[in-house]
Design an enzyme around this catalytic site. Structure first.
Site, mmCIF file in Angstrom:
data_model
loop_
_atom_site.group_PDB
_atom_site.id
_atom_site.type_symbol
_atom_site.label_atom_id
_atom_site.label_comp_id
_atom_site.label_asym_id
_atom_site.label_seq_id
_atom_site.Cartn_x
_atom_site.Cartn_y
_atom_site.Cartn_z
ATOM 1 N N LYS A 193 -25.842 30.733 16.030
ATOM 2 C CA LYS A 193 -26.485 29.436 15.978
ATOM 3 C C LYS A 193 -25.409 28.351 15.931
ATOM 4 C CE LYS A 193 -27.011 27.322 12.181
ATOM 5 N NZ LYS A 193 -25.729 27.018 11.527
ATOM 6 N N GLU A 198 -25.524 22.902 -1.106
ATOM 7 C CA GLU A 198 -24.115 23.307 -1.073
ATOM 8 C C GLU A 198 -23.299 22.249 -1.791
ATOM 9 O OE1 GLU A 198 -22.861 25.450 2.784
ATOM 10 O OE2 GLU A 198 -24.054 23.755 3.444
ATOM 11 N N ARG A 258 -7.935 31.990 23.556
ATOM 12 C CA ARG A 258 -6.982 31.377 24.485
ATOM 13 C C ARG A 258 -5.535 31.497 24.021
ATOM 14 N NH1 ARG A 258 -9.561 25.759 26.325
ATOM 15 N NH2 ARG A 258 -9.829 25.688 24.092
ATOM 16 N N HIS A 289 -27.811 34.058 9.949
ATOM 17 C CA HIS A 289 -27.259 34.975 8.934
ATOM 18 C C HIS A 289 -28.059 34.952 7.630
ATOM 19 C CE1 HIS A 289 -25.105 31.449 7.338
ATOM 20 N NE2 HIS A 289 -24.923 32.140 6.240
ATOM 21 N N HIS A 298 -31.999 28.160 9.302
ATOM 22 C CA HIS A 298 -32.052 28.867 8.009
ATOM 23 C C HIS A 298 -33.298 28.497 7.198
ATOM 24 C CE1 HIS A 298 -28.084 29.962 9.105
ATOM 25 N NE2 HIS A 298 -27.447 28.935 8.584
#
Ligand code: BG6
Length: 484
Positions: A142, A210, A43, A172, A234
């Site tokens: 996703k 993580e 945009r 991924h 995942h």
């Protein structure tokens, strides 16, 4: 073969963090087919020149090795174009029609890296504008929907507009070299196959940890949470790769048929297992290394009383002949003790102990996904001091480090997957029935949480999540791999 890659969300977070660096790497590696064009769509009021400058600035702070060399970015930038569009406005699609009509590429890839709420609109408008031609492929990021019903609704619209072979649903994790290696380990070698079953395996642990928090994605994460963000896709894809039967060949549907069977075999939830076997947590303030970090509820875009989970640990079983009775544990979370994704296969102990073998980790295969990529085989061996006590064993480890073996500069997940889309290879993409089955399985958990007043359990940032996660696995007489 010429291609046009249209990137909806061309100035968005994913394009910025993952897609542009991946495309640049492919260009640098010489694997991006010649005659390509990358058309960012967004945009923002940008000319093609300004878009190139914006993407150029993406590389300013990166490692020297990944930074473009002299003239390198300019050669890549020559492929970039920009079309200003509001995706919710049907009239704006004419601009894309014009841009694509400037030349007739052999393949057109529409990569929808936008908020999922726009997926159906984009598909419908592409069809209305006549942009769903036979040489077009669509890539959907996703999460595809936020529950089974919304996932089905998206898939139904996509199906009206594109054939299944034109649809590339990205997860991924399937593009990570380590996951490729998992397929190679299981289906390129006969060594483990006889052991890969309930008679020899005690439990399997899938961890995707993580240390980062939700960063700038607080508002997105609030409505998503770890179950939808990581487990539904995942983690379940990793579970499929570990648990599936050998496919009859390496074609996309042969692999996807086997993964689907695993998803269909997952033990259905009961009131009891929902209560005992699923733990949700949310990070409180804590320390990551020496750095103090704030609580999830203090992150930008997050409600002060948020009930969104940033951690999930669960136990399930694959109810079939190979796996009946073997617990599979899945654990994922943000702000955990480290960035560490691994699958641990714990084999059963010896049936009868003739050595004093209660001395460390053995009978274990660790598949490291990241940051290390490789295999560790944990065994017991006779230690150094064999004159004093000939019955003492010591734990040893066989280490296969794929980064050392194949070089650390390997093809990254998005790079690999983008090239697969351009080449039309579907093996590493998720079929709609797989996705629906995964949603069907996680939905009872979402329902249960909606009615569970307890909410997520707090855990200090920098730890391995709430202690209930260890208690859950301890009930089976096991522990998480880092606890042994
Ligand atoms: C994404 C999630 O799919 O995967 C993110 O939306 C997460 O929340 C990311 O951080 C993890 O990917 P990787 O490749 O860094 O392990």
């Amino acid at each position: 073969m010429s291609f046009d890659l249209v990137l909806f969300g061309g100035t968005g977070d994913l394009a910025w963090r993952k897609l542009m660096p991946a495309l640049f790497q492919a260009f640098r590696h010489g694997t991006l087919p010649a005659g390509g064009r990358i058309v960012g769509v967004g945009r923002d009021d940008l000319s093609a020149e300004q878009y190139r400058a914006l993407i150029r600035s993406r590389f300013d702070g990166v490692d020297l090795a990944k930074r473009p060399g002299d003239g390198e970015f300019e050669r890549f930038a020559a492929l970039l174009d920009f079309v200003r569009m509001d995706l919710s406005k049907p009239e704006d699609y004419a601009k894309l029609v014009d841009a694509l009509a400037q030349r007739h590429a052999d393949t057109v890839v529409m990569y929808v890296a936008t908020a999922p709420a726009l997926f159906t609109t984009v598909c419908e408008q592409l069809a209305a504008a006549g942009l769903n031609t036979a040489n077009t492929r669509i890539v959907l990021e996703k999460p595809l929907g936020h529950d089974l019903a919304s996932n089905r609704a998206i898939n139904a619209t996509v199906r009206q507009v594109f054939g299944e072979k034109q649809v590339f649903r990205i997860d991924h994790y399937l593009g990570k070299p380590a996951v490729q290696n998992l397929f190679a380990l299981r289906f390129g070698n006969a060594l483990f196959e006889p052991l890969w079953r309930r008679e020899h395996i005690a439990n399997i642990q899938i961890t995707i940890a993580e240390d980062i928090g939700v960063e700038k994605r607080g508002a997105f994460y609030e409505t998503t949470g770890a179950l939808r963000d990581m487990v539904q896709n995942h983690a379940l894809q990793l579970l499929c790769a570990i648990g599936m039967e050998p496919p009859i060949n390496s074609h996309a549907d042969a692999i996807r048929d086997e993964k689907l069977k695993v998803l269909r075999s997952l033990a259905p939830w009961t009131a009891e297992t929902l209560k005992q076997d699923v733990i949700r947590g949310q990070y409180a303030a804590g320390n990551i290394g020496a750095t103090a970090v704030s609580a999830y509820r203090a992150e930008p875009g997050v409600q002060p009383q948020s009930q969104t989970e940033t951690f999930v640990a669960l136990r399930t079983e694959i109810a079939n002949w190979r796996w009946a009775g073997v617990p599979f544990y899945i654990r994922t979370g943000k702000r955990l003790a480290g960035r560490d994704a691994r699958i641990v296969v714990n084999f059963r102990p010896t049936p009868h102990a003739i050595f004093n073998s209660n001395i460390g980790v053995a009978n274990r295969l660790v598949i490291n996904l990241q940051p290390k990529d490789g295999l560790e085989l944990h065994l017991l061996a006779q230690g150094q001091d064999n004159r004093r006590n000939s019955n003492t064993l010591a734990p040893v480890q066989l280490d296969l480090d794929f980064d050392k073996r194949f070089g650390a500069e390997r093809v990254g997940a998005y790079e690999r997957l983008l090239l697969d889309v351009i080449d039309g290879r579907l093996n590493l993409f998720v079929r709609s029935d797989e996705q629906e089955e995964a949603w069907r399985w996680v939905e009872p958990i979402l329902e249960h949480w909606k009615n569970d007043p307890q909410g997520p359990r707090p855990y200090a940032a920098g730890t391995w999540g709430p202690s209930a996660s260890s208690a859950m696995i301890a009930r089976d007489g096991f522990c998480w791999s880092e606890e042994s």
